[in-house]
Design an enzyme around this catalytic site. Structure first.
Site, PDB file in Angstrom:
ATOM      1  N   ASP A  77       0.809  -1.292   0.199  1.00 37.66           N
ATOM      2  CA  ASP A  77      -0.030  -0.028   0.108  1.00 37.66           C
ATOM      3  C   ASP A  77       0.789   1.387  -0.121  1.00 37.66           C
ATOM      4  OD1 ASP A  77      -2.408   1.314  -0.078  1.00 37.66           O
ATOM      5  OD2 ASP A  77      -2.863   1.455   2.035  1.00 37.66           O
ATOM      6  N   ASP A 107      26.227   3.865   3.372  1.00 36.82           N
ATOM      7  CA  ASP A 107      25.543   2.854   3.057  1.00 36.82           C
ATOM      8  C   ASP A 107      25.433   3.059   1.219  1.00 36.82           C
ATOM      9  OD1 ASP A 107      23.552   0.568   2.525  1.00 36.82           O
ATOM     10  OD2 ASP A 107      21.670   2.042   2.897  1.00 36.82           O
ATOM     11  N   ASP A 153      25.340   0.855  -1.199  1.00 34.69           N
ATOM     12  CA  ASP A 153      24.419   0.032  -2.070  1.00 34.69           C
ATOM     13  C   ASP A 153      22.821   0.461  -1.535  1.00 34.69           C
ATOM     14  OD1 ASP A 153      24.072  -1.194   0.612  1.00 34.69           O
ATOM     15  OD2 ASP A 153      24.402  -3.123  -0.141  1.00 34.69           O
TER      16      ASP A 153
END
Length: 513
Positions: free
Chosen positions: A192, A383, A385
């Site tokens: 959703d 981070d 990736d």
């Protein structure tokens, strides 16, 4: 199709402004009424790894059966959902602010699914996902104590702006893609994703975006399919309507969001839900020249890949994150200065006792955005990736970037120790806990947060029974846990009364290893 007309259509579709949109509004789920006597039982079993006691992340979220009002002041109403309300809550001891989601049991169509939502939220730890802190339950209500986001819904920003610049849209989409990548890595499908289910953490222009609702989420492994028709008409994937789909339904939804951000209206629109769903089922959309003439070909290329009808040919979430439009448009956001004390804090964390490690983890989870802003940016920069977790290699590469050519030989053991659930990856809160400066956490009002977590009965002291509940289960004998608690008391219980008071707790927090 002009922006002003399309925004008006979106406004008409917005039924109610709510902080959390509760599941079930737009689904054909087969649900049945459940009895009110269902009691939620938290599993607080610990993990033993290499002779140490460690906690699963979900065990830092306790379920209470006491009175919510004993701990929190219920302040203004923030929103109204289908089955309950969301209020601003104020911790009576620490004055910390929270969002308190109240659900009335007899109005829930499927209470077991609601508990499934809680179980999923307990696993999550990502900069772009709202935090769940604890739950309360009585005979009539269930309460979720959550992170308070003071910013607006992404939906409202679309209504106000009409459309976003490509740079701003890319910044938003990168966060959405990263959150999806993280969820899918845990074998969770959201089902959703829509602008109403994203909130900005604050009113600041550079505020993080957070997914705030997981009512339709479910566990779904790689190669597995589900059949329940669930979602919201504008954003639902065609395969959901066909009754057989996998996690790539989330990628389709992200494509609808990206399209809407750049032009101010969704790719599939109509005056009724049925009209919208018919167009979704066909999966045909256009880039109208009046609205898309100035938009880059890279942006349109990515949208086309996200909204590819055949899910087998639809791009993966990794491909979306590495698409030239994302990498080029967000490049300027990736330059972050790494502190030279980062490695020192990482090494010191390894030496701390288990109680202090958990205390720092709880503090890291509760600190507001301003207090962790720099560390958060470092985490995101490391981070590479965009998975929402850090590998040892990502941290090592980051240390080398700031001039650490001689990495200590025990660095891998140091990093393994930060990995609280032995997943092979360092999660967001674990990283914050291991790198937070003493000047940030060594304050009475801050240290009260973990102390009150450990002091379950609220008598001002941490007992052996309470430590057993935190480290394991107080109804099951475990020699390893008993030994760990005995060792902990010898170190922290200075007056030898078998309990830890707040003065002793503060001394432990200030002690230098």
């Amino acid at each position: 199709m002009g922006n002003h007309l399309s925004v008006n259509k979106l406004k008409r579709k917005k039924k109610k402004k709510s902080f959390l949109n509760i599941y079930g509004k737009n689904t054909n789920e087969n649900t049945s009424k459940q009895s009110n006597d269902y009691k939620y039982d938290i599993n607080t079993s610990c993990i033993s790894r290499e002779g140490t006691t460690t906690l699963e992340r979900k065990n830092l979220i306790l379920c209470h059966s006491g009175k919510l009002e004993d701990k929190y002041i219920i302040d203004e109403k923030l929103g109204q959902g289908t089955y309950g309300c969301v209020y601003k809550g104020i911790d009576k001891v620490t004055n910390q602010l929270y969002a308190i989601k109240e659900e009335k049991k007899d109005r829930l169509k499927n209470i077991n699914r609601f508990f499934q939502e809680i179980e999923i939220m307990k696993k999550l730890d990502h900069p772009n996902i709202v935090k769940l802190y604890e739950t309360y339950e009585n005979d009539n209500y269930i309460y979720l104590i959550m992170e308070l986001c003071s910013g607006r819904e992404l939906f409202d920003s679309i209504i106000e702006n009409g459309s976003f610049t490509e740079k701003n849209a890319a910044t938003i989409m990168k966060q959405i893609f990263s959150a999806i990548f993280y969820l899918h890595s845990l074998n969770i499908v959201h089902r959703d994703l829509k602008p109403e289910n994203f909130l900005f953490q604050s009113e600041n222009k550079d505020s993080l975006l957070k997914i705030i609702d997981f009512g339709l989420s479910k566990n779904l492994g790689t190669g597995e399919f589900t059949t329940t028709k669930a979602g919201t008409p504008y954003y639902v994937a065609p395969q959901v309507l066909d009754g057989k789909y996998d996690k790539k339904c989330d990628i389709w939804s992200s494509g609808v969001i990206m399209y809407t951000l750049l032009c101010g209206y969704p790719p599939f629109y109509g005056d009724t839900d049925n009209e919208v769903l018919k167009k979704v089922k066909k999966g045909e959309f256009c880039f109208y020249e009046n609205d898309w003439g100035s938009i880059s070909s890279d942006a349109k290329n990515l949208i086309t890949k996200l909204l590819t009808y055949n899910p087998n040919e639809r791009c993966t979430i990794e491909e979306a994150l590495n698409h030239p439009w994302i990498t080029q448009m967000t490049k300027s956001h990736e330059h972050v200065e790494l502190s030279s004390t980062l490695l020192k804090n990482l090494k010191n964390f390894k030496k701390e006792n288990e109680l202090k490690k958990i205390a720092l983890t709880i503090i890291a989870k509760h600190l507001c955005d301003v207090e962790i802003n720099n560390l958060r940016n470092i985490f995101i920069a490391l981070d590479v990736d965009n998975s929402g977790t850090l590998s040892s290699q990502e941290i090592l590469d980051g240390l080398k970037k700031i001039g650490y050519q001689k990495i200590p030989p025990d660095i891998h053991q140091v990093l393994r120790d930060i990995d609280s659930n032995a997943s092979g990856q360092i999660h967001y809160t674990d990283f914050l806990a291991a790198t937070i400066d003493k000047q940030t956490y060594l304050k009475k009002e801050v240290c009260l947060i973990p102390f009150k977590f450990f002091d379950i009965d609220g008598n001002g002291k941490i007992s052996v029974e309470e430590l057993k509940r935190i480290f394991g289960r107080d109804d099951i004998e475990n020699p390893l846990i008993d030994k760990a608690i005995d060792s902990l008391l010898q170190e922290v219980d200075l007056n030898g009364d078998g309990e830890i008071d707040f003065h002793e707790f503060m001394l432990m927090m200030s002690k230098k290893k």
